[in-house]
Write an enzyme that holds these catalytic residues in place. Structure first.
Site, PDB file in Angstrom:
ATOM      1  N   HIS A   2     -27.734 -45.307 -86.867  1.00  0.00           N
ATOM      2  CA  HIS A   2     -27.317 -44.810 -85.553  1.00  0.00           C
ATOM      3  C   HIS A   2     -27.476 -45.868 -84.460  1.00  0.00           C
ATOM      4  CE1 HIS A   2     -26.561 -40.813 -86.975  1.00  0.00           C
ATOM      5  NE2 HIS A   2     -27.777 -40.699 -87.469  1.00  0.00           N
ATOM      6  N   HIS A  30      14.864 -41.293 -41.487  1.00  0.00           N
ATOM      7  CA  HIS A  30      13.849 -42.332 -41.349  1.00  0.00           C
ATOM      8  C   HIS A  30      14.499 -43.697 -41.550  1.00  0.00           C
ATOM      9  CE1 HIS A  30      10.095 -44.620 -42.312  1.00  0.00           C
ATOM     10  NE2 HIS A  30       9.600 -43.807 -41.387  1.00  0.00           N
TER      11      HIS A  30
END
Length: 472
Positions: A293, A372
């Site tokens: 592990h 715009h």
């Protein structure tokens, strides 16, 4: 350089799964519930028995102990012996799940992954409409522990395979190896392999009360020293048996081996479970010589560091219009409340725990171009920020189990800069990155708009996740 491959969808469970058992080391009785989760949620554990029910992600960054198993801890949530369950989730292809526990350790069951596999199969797996992103290793990544003589390497490969070799210098166990050519083999060839220990380890654990939940039925015991009648009597008493003996193969007569090389297969199972903590599904051939592990976790850290480094090498997300998106527009509409003309995201091409990337194709027919700068069309900066915010909403809402019951509202914008005009014909690549862990529903993100490989707009944003509907 690492390559992302979107080869299949993400998966979760079709319904909830309830499993009860005892923790091997703590001896605590644990009730565990696996719950379905949304795409990008990942695998997380929640300690519902603790105040505020803290959550810890299945991530190598949160590993705090690797003695006799892998233990995670974060936000006050500690969960031990996670590797067998994680291996089962990887082996069944479950990507997103919330695991609720009322105790500190995953139940040991029979010491393998098979009980979890069978429970998942009984409930079923749900195919989600979000692509799974694999990370392909294009160079050898190696790990070596000179003291323990552990060698691990990840080699470039077109799928995920594992080869495991063990050698405990034991005349009983000998040298063993096991191989899994692809995850499709996991269930039949690997999942039922049980954990094992040597008799001298078992005696130490028993004498020091370190396997409070130990049962002679959930581990293979390798007898590595001469034993006499008194030894057998003492072991029989410890495990509530009338008599015990040693089999011809040098195995305590508690259980029959399921495979001649069952210990090597179980070590391979542990490698799969521990490498799930990388946090990213990978394409690589893993070769593990004498793994444990501690080495598995260090190797996972090394692979994760490689992925993170290469993932952000360029900083600019790669957009390939030939690849299917993770979320298309209908899927986005099921997460966000926005609709035309205010839905400003066409698709999501990347979605992870800490980052999301969306696409907005800017056309001359956008409604805002009519007023715009009509003679010199420029996309309003505030709408660029809105597009980023919507992408950020996808990232935030995928952190909760039931996103359809929540909305995100943006509270603050800082450090906003507009560096390049966005005009008709541009493809906006919208990237939002999580800057810090989400606390109390507050989400701090950094947003960037790319046009090609150039930054057009950037800003730091804070949003709040708010529950708008009751869960069904």
């Amino acid at each position: 350089m690492m390559e992302n491959q979107q080869l299949e969808n993400q998966h979760t469970l079709k319904g909830e799964i309830s499993i009860s058992g005892v923790g091997l080391h703590t001896g605590a009785s644990v009730n565990m519930t696996l719950k379905p989760a949304s795409p990008g949620f990942g695998i997380k554990f929640q300690r519902v028995d603790l105040p505020n029910q803290p959550v810890v992600k299945a991530d190598v960054d949160y590993v705090v102990d690797t003695a006799r198993g892998t233990t995670l801890e974060h936000n006050g949530a500690r969960v031990s012996t996670v590797e067998h369950l994680l291996a089962a989730l990887v082996g069944t292809g479950v990507d997103n799940v919330l695991i609720e526990l009322d105790g500190p350790e995953i139940p040991i069951m029979d010491g393998s992954s098979m009980p979890f596999i069978e429970a998942i199969e009984k409930t079923g797996i749900l195919d989600q409409d979000a692509k799974k992103i694999y990370y392909t290793i294009d160079t050898n990544i190696t790990y070596y522990d000179e003291q323990k003589k552990v060698e691990m390497v990840a080699l470039p490969a077109i799928n995920y395979s594992v080869t495991c070799l063990i050698d405990f210098n034991s005349p009983v166990l000998g040298t063993q190896h096991a191989k899994m050519k692809g995850l499709e083999q996991f269930r039949d060839d690997i999942a039922s392999s049980r954990t094992f220990c040597f008799l001298h380890e078992l005696e130490y654990l028993l004498n020091n009360n370190l396997i409070k939940g130990g049962d002679i039925n959930n581990a293979i015991v390798v007898v590595d020293r001469p034993v006499n009648e008194d030894d057998m009597t003492r072991l029989a008493k410890a495990f509530n048996r009338e008599t015990m003996s040693v089999q011809r193969e040098g195995i305590l007569n508690n259980i029959e081996l399921r495979f001649p090389n069952e210990p090597a297969r179980h070590k391979l199972l542990d490698v799969i479970g521990d490498l799930a903590l990388i946090g990213y599904p990978i394409k690589a051939h893993i070769i593990a010589n004498r793994p444990g592990h501690a080495s598995n976790v260090e190797f996972a850290r090394k692979i994760k560091a490689y992925i993170k480094k290469n993932k952000h090498n360029q900083g600019v997300p790669v957009y390939d219009p030939n690849q299917p998106p993770i979320f298309d527009t209908p899927r986005i509409e099921r997460t966000l409340p926005h609709r035309y003309p205010m839905l400003l995201v066409d698709k999501i091409i990347e979605l992870g725990e800490e980052q999301v990337v969306g696409i907005k194709n800017v056309t001359f027919n956008e409604h805002f171009f009519q007023g715009h700068f009509p003679n010199n069309p420029v996309m309003p900066g505030v709408l660029q920020l809105e597009a980023l915010a919507q992408v950020g909403g996808i990232l935030a809402l995928n952190r909760v189990p039931d996103p359809e019951n929540y909305d995100t509202y943006f509270l603050k914008i800082d450090n906003c800069k507009f560096k390049q005009k966005v005009v008709p014909g541009d493809t906006m690549i919208l990237k939002m990155e999580l800057l810090s862990p989400i606390r109390r529903g507050l989400v701090e993100m950094r947003g960037t708009v790319f046009i090609g490989n150039k930054v057009a707009t950037e800003a730091d944003m804070i949003a709040q996740i708010i529950k708008t509907r009751e869960s069904k």
